[in-house]
Design a protein around this motif. Structure first.
Motif, mmCIF file in Angstrom:
data_model
loop_
_atom_site.group_PDB
_atom_site.id
_atom_site.type_symbol
_atom_site.label_atom_id
_atom_site.label_comp_id
_atom_site.label_asym_id
_atom_site.label_seq_id
_atom_site.Cartn_x
_atom_site.Cartn_y
_atom_site.Cartn_z
ATOM 1 N N ASP A 157 0.864 -1.181 0.000
ATOM 2 C CA ASP A 157 0.000 0.000 0.000
ATOM 3 C C ASP A 157 0.899 1.229 0.000
ATOM 4 O OD1 ASP A 157 -2.296 1.476 -0.013
ATOM 5 O OD2 ASP A 157 -3.029 0.781 1.935
ATOM 6 N N LEU A 158 0.384 2.345 -0.479
ATOM 7 C CA LEU A 158 1.214 3.544 -0.518
ATOM 8 C C LEU A 158 0.381 4.801 -0.562
ATOM 9 C CD1 LEU A 158 2.448 4.327 -4.079
ATOM 10 C CD2 LEU A 158 1.371 2.143 -3.664
ATOM 11 N N GLN A 159 1.031 5.897 -0.219
ATOM 12 C CA GLN A 159 0.508 7.220 -0.512
ATOM 13 C C GLN A 159 1.520 7.910 -1.411
ATOM 14 O OE1 GLN A 159 -0.524 10.028 2.580
ATOM 15 N NE2 GLN A 159 -0.918 11.621 1.069
ATOM 16 N N PRO A 160 1.122 8.183 -2.649
ATOM 17 C CA PRO A 160 2.041 8.871 -3.547
ATOM 18 C C PRO A 160 2.123 10.365 -3.220
ATOM 19 C CG PRO A 160 0.341 7.637 -4.739
ATOM 20 C CD PRO A 160 -0.097 7.763 -3.327
ATOM 21 N N GLU A 161 3.307 10.923 -3.356
ATOM 22 C CA GLU A 161 3.524 12.372 -3.264
ATOM 23 C C GLU A 161 2.854 12.987 -2.035
ATOM 24 O OE1 GLU A 161 3.805 14.518 -7.252
ATOM 25 O OE2 GLU A 161 2.384 12.911 -7.704
ATOM 26 N N TYR A 162 3.323 12.631 -0.889
ATOM 27 C CA TYR A 162 2.766 13.178 0.349
ATOM 28 C C TYR A 162 2.824 14.709 0.338
ATOM 29 C CZ TYR A 162 2.395 14.470 5.250
ATOM 30 O OH TYR A 162 2.025 15.055 6.431
ATOM 31 N N ARG A 163 1.693 15.340 0.663
ATOM 32 C CA ARG A 163 1.615 16.807 0.607
ATOM 33 C C ARG A 163 1.283 17.458 1.941
ATOM 34 N NH1 ARG A 163 4.645 18.147 -3.523
ATOM 35 N NH2 ARG A 163 4.031 17.071 -5.433
ATOM 36 N N GLY A 164 1.042 16.659 2.976
ATOM 37 C CA GLY A 164 0.747 17.234 4.284
ATOM 38 C C GLY A 164 -0.454 16.574 4.935
ATOM 39 N N GLU B 251 16.678 11.260 -0.014
ATOM 40 C CA GLU B 251 15.943 12.523 -0.080
ATOM 41 C C GLU B 251 14.522 12.362 -0.598
ATOM 42 O OE1 GLU B 251 17.352 17.078 -1.030
ATOM 43 O OE2 GLU B 251 18.158 15.444 -2.256
ATOM 44 N N TYR B 252 14.328 11.461 -1.562
ATOM 45 C CA TYR B 252 12.988 11.213 -2.111
ATOM 46 C C TYR B 252 12.837 9.738 -2.442
ATOM 47 C CZ TYR B 252 12.112 16.199 -2.560
ATOM 48 O OH TYR B 252 11.923 17.522 -2.281
ATOM 49 N N LEU B 253 11.630 9.241 -2.212
ATOM 50 C CA LEU B 253 11.242 7.878 -2.569
ATOM 51 C C LEU B 253 10.059 7.974 -3.524
ATOM 52 C CD1 LEU B 253 11.004 4.761 -2.242
ATOM 53 C CD2 LEU B 253 9.666 5.197 -0.158
ATOM 54 N N VAL B 254 10.186 7.333 -4.685
ATOM 55 C CA VAL B 254 9.128 7.354 -5.702
ATOM 56 C C VAL B 254 8.847 5.922 -6.134
ATOM 57 C CG1 VAL B 254 8.494 8.073 -8.042
ATOM 58 C CG2 VAL B 254 9.694 9.667 -6.531
ATOM 59 N N LEU B 255 7.567 5.561 -6.166
ATOM 60 C CA LEU B 255 7.159 4.209 -6.553
ATOM 61 C C LEU B 255 6.188 4.261 -7.720
ATOM 62 C CD1 LEU B 255 6.824 3.718 -2.918
ATOM 63 C CD2 LEU B 255 7.754 1.744 -4.098
ATOM 64 N N GLU B 256 6.334 3.293 -8.608
ATOM 65 C CA GLU B 256 5.400 3.101 -9.719
ATOM 66 C C GLU B 256 4.997 1.631 -9.724
ATOM 67 O OE1 GLU B 256 7.479 6.301 -12.766
ATOM 68 O OE2 GLU B 256 8.096 4.198 -12.781
ATOM 69 N N LEU B 257 3.712 1.381 -9.760
ATOM 70 C CA LEU B 257 3.227 0.004 -9.730
ATOM 71 C C LEU B 257 2.853 -0.462 -11.132
ATOM 72 C CD1 LEU B 257 1.030 -0.019 -6.495
ATOM 73 C CD2 LEU B 257 3.411 -0.698 -6.776
ATOM 74 N N GLY B 258 3.331 -1.663 -11.481
ATOM 75 C CA GLY B 258 2.981 -2.267 -12.759
ATOM 76 C C GLY B 258 1.661 -3.004 -12.624
ATOM 77 N N ILE B 259 0.626 -2.533 -13.351
ATOM 78 C CA ILE B 259 -0.729 -3.055 -13.204
ATOM 79 C C ILE B 259 -1.032 -4.049 -14.326
ATOM 80 C CG2 ILE B 259 -3.146 -2.441 -12.908
ATOM 81 C CD1 ILE B 259 -1.211 -1.244 -10.816
ATOM 82 N N ASP B 260 -1.493 -5.212 -13.923
ATOM 83 C CA ASP B 260 -1.883 -6.255 -14.872
ATOM 84 C C ASP B 260 -3.379 -6.112 -15.156
ATOM 85 O OD1 ASP B 260 -2.317 -8.520 -16.374
ATOM 86 O OD2 ASP B 260 -2.175 -9.896 -14.678
ATOM 87 N N GLU B 261 -3.705 -5.465 -16.267
ATOM 88 C CA GLU B 261 -5.105 -5.237 -16.613
ATOM 89 C C GLU B 261 -5.712 -6.438 -17.340
ATOM 90 O OE1 GLU B 261 -6.639 -2.788 -15.497
ATOM 91 O OE2 GLU B 261 -5.305 -1.055 -15.296
ATOM 92 N N ASN C 169 0.775 -1.434 -17.754
ATOM 93 C CA ASN C 169 1.245 -0.054 -17.620
ATOM 94 C C ASN C 169 1.724 0.169 -16.184
ATOM 95 O OD1 ASN C 169 -1.236 0.511 -16.099
ATOM 96 N ND2 ASN C 169 -2.230 0.490 -18.104
ATOM 97 N N TYR C 170 2.498 1.224 -16.024
ATOM 98 C CA TYR C 170 3.013 1.596 -14.701
ATOM 99 C C TYR C 170 2.359 2.901 -14.263
ATOM 100 C CZ TYR C 170 6.580 -2.024 -14.588
ATOM 101 O OH TYR C 170 7.234 -3.236 -14.540
ATOM 102 N N LEU C 171 1.834 2.893 -13.045
ATOM 103 C CA LEU C 171 1.096 4.043 -12.536
ATOM 104 C C LEU C 171 1.673 4.529 -11.222
ATOM 105 C CD1 LEU C 171 -2.567 2.773 -13.147
ATOM 106 C CD2 LEU C 171 -1.183 4.214 -14.653
ATOM 107 N N ARG C 172 1.721 5.837 -11.065
ATOM 108 C CA ARG C 172 2.106 6.433 -9.782
ATOM 109 C C ARG C 172 0.901 6.588 -8.876
ATOM 110 N NH1 ARG C 172 5.588 11.200 -8.328
ATOM 111 N NH2 ARG C 172 5.495 9.926 -6.449
ATOM 112 N N HIS C 173 -0.270 6.747 -9.468
ATOM 113 C CA HIS C 173 -1.492 6.975 -8.688
ATOM 114 C C HIS C 173 -2.567 5.961 -9.081
ATOM 115 C CE1 HIS C 173 -0.128 10.949 -7.161
ATOM 116 N NE2 HIS C 173 0.524 10.982 -8.306
#
Length: 337
Positions: free
Chosen positions: A110-117, A247-257, A265-269
Motif C-alpha cells: 500500500d502507498l501514498q504517492p507524493e505526500y503533501r501534508g 531525499e525522495y522515494l518514488v514508486l510506480e506500480l505495474g498493473i496487470d489489466e 502499464n506503470y502508474l504512480r497513482h
C-alpha cells in the motif's frame, strides 16, 4: 694604480646582478609555492568529492536493496492466502485511527504517492496517524508493506537454527496445519506439545513496516533527509531510521489489466482496485550526500521514473537509484474480508 683598485667587493656591477637573481628566485619560489598550494587544495577537494560520492553510492545501493527485499517478501504469510488470514484481535497495537494496521485487513503493498501534508492516507484507505506528519518529506511517497519473516520461527514444531524461543511480546501468525486454524498471537509461552517435532504447529513472526523519508536524521537541526520505517513492536509502533541521505522515494506500480501476470502499464497513482492488480513495482530513490562540497553547485534536473525534481542549487552530490521488483506474493491474493 688601476681604476678598479680600492673598490670593495670585486667585479663592477656584481651587487646589481645579485639583487636581480634574488628577485627572480623569489618570484620563482612564489610561483612554485602557489602551484604546490593549488595542487594540494585541488587534491583535497577531489579527495573529499570522491569520499562523498563513495558514501552516496554505498548508502543508495543499501537503501534500494533493502526496499527490493521488502517488496519481494511483501504479502508472504507462510503460504497462507489472503482470504485465509485470521481476523484481527479485538485489542492490539497498530497504526491508524482504529489501530487495525497491520493486523487488520489491508493490502500487502500500500502507498501514498507524493505526500503533501496532513495525516497520510494510503490508496487502500488506511489512515497512517502513527507517522510524524510534521517531519515527513513533502513530495516523497510512503510505502506500507505487510509480511511475516522469510523463515518460520517454529516449523512443524521445530525451532529454526539458532532460535530456541519466540520473541516475547512480538506478534506472530500462528497456524496449525492439522486443523487449518490460524490466528494472530502476541508471544508469550509456546505450549510444550506444539514445540515438539511433527506437532503441525507453525509460528511466523510478523514483520510489517511503513517506509518514509523524514526530513532529518537524529534531530530537526541536522536537516539530513533519512529513510525511516515504522514497525510493529510489543506496545505499539516503533520508529527505526535506516539510511541517511535518502531525499525522495518514488514508486510506480505495474498493473496487470489483462490477467496474464504481465504489467500493462506503470502508474504512480493507481486506484484501490488497480492496487490489487499490481504485479511489479519500480522503486526510485534520490540519494543525497551528507556534507556539502565547497565550490560545487548542483543544478541538475532529476528524473525518478515519471517524477521530475528541480532542486535548489546547493552543494550536495546526488545520484538516482532505481530497481524493478516482481511482487511475487502480494499479487496473488485479494484483500481479506
Amino acid at each position: 694604480m688601476n681604476p678598479g683598485q680600492g673598490r670593495s667587493g670585486g667585479c663592477p656591477g656584481q651587487a646589481g646582478a645579485s639583487l636581480i637573481s634574488l628577485l627572480v628566485a623569489l618570484a620563482l619560489g612564489l610561483l612554485l609555492s602557489s602551484a604546490v598550494v593549488a595542487l594540494y587544495l585541488g587534491s583535497k577537494r577531489q579527495f573529499l568529492a570522491d569520499d562523498e560520492l563513495a558514501r552516496v553510492q554505498e548508502n543508495g545501493r543499501y537503501a534500494i536493496n533493502l526496499l527490493r527485499r521488502e517488496l519481494l517478501l511483501a504479502g508472504f504469510f507462510g503460504g497462507l492466502a489472503g482470504s485465509a488470514l485470521p481476523a484481527p484481535p479485538e485489542t492490539g497495537p497498530g497504526c491508524g485511527a482504529t489501530g487495525r494496521w497491520p493486523l487488520g485487513p489491508a493490502p500487502a503493498v500500500d502507498l501514498q504517492p507524493e505526500y503533501r501534508g496532513g495525516v497520510p492516507l494510503t490508496l487502500g484507505g488506511v489512515s497512517l496517524d502513527c507517522l510524524p506528519a510534521s517531519a515527513l518529506q513533502r513530495g516523497s511517497d510512503l510505502l506500507a508493506i505487510r509480511r511475516v519473516a522469510g523463515e518460520a520461527t517454529l516449523a512443524n514444531g521445530v525451532y529454526a537454527a539458532e532460535i530456541s524461543a519466540v520473541d516475547s511480546g512480538h506478534w506472530y501468525l500462528r497456524w496449525r496445519e492439522h486443523t487449518g486454524d490460524a490466528d494472530w498471537w502476541q508471544a508469550g509461552r509456546i505450549d510444550a506439545a506444539e514445540a515438539a517435532a511433527g506437532s503441525g504447529a507453525w509460528y511466523w513472526r510478523l514483520h510489517p513496516r511503513i517506509f518514509y523519508v523524514r526530513r532529518y536524521s537524529a534531530a530537526p537541526a541536522d536537516a539530513i533527509p533519512t529513510l525511516c520505517a515504522e514497525g510493529l513492536a510489543p506496545s505499539g509502533m516503533l520508529t527505526q531510521c535506516l539510511v541517511e541521505g535518502v531525499e525522495y522515494l518514488v514508486l510506480e506500480l505495474g498493473i496487470d489489466e489483462s490477467g496474464d501476470g504481465v504489467p500493462d502499464n506503470y502508474l504512480r497513482h493507481p486506484t484501490a482496485g488497480q492496487l490489487q492488480r499490481a504485479v511489479t513495482a519500480r522503486v526510485h530513490l534520490l540519494q543525497r550526500g551528507l556534507t556539502p562540497l565547497r565550490g560545487y553547485r548542483d543544478r541538475r534536473r532529476y528524473s525518478l521514473g515519471q517524477a521530475t525534481l528541480d532542486l535548489a542549487g546547493d552543494g550536495y552530490l546526488r545520484r538516482v537509484f532505481s530497481t524493478t521488483v516482481q511482487l511475487r506474493n502480494a499479487a496473488v491474493w485479494p484483500l481479506a474480508e
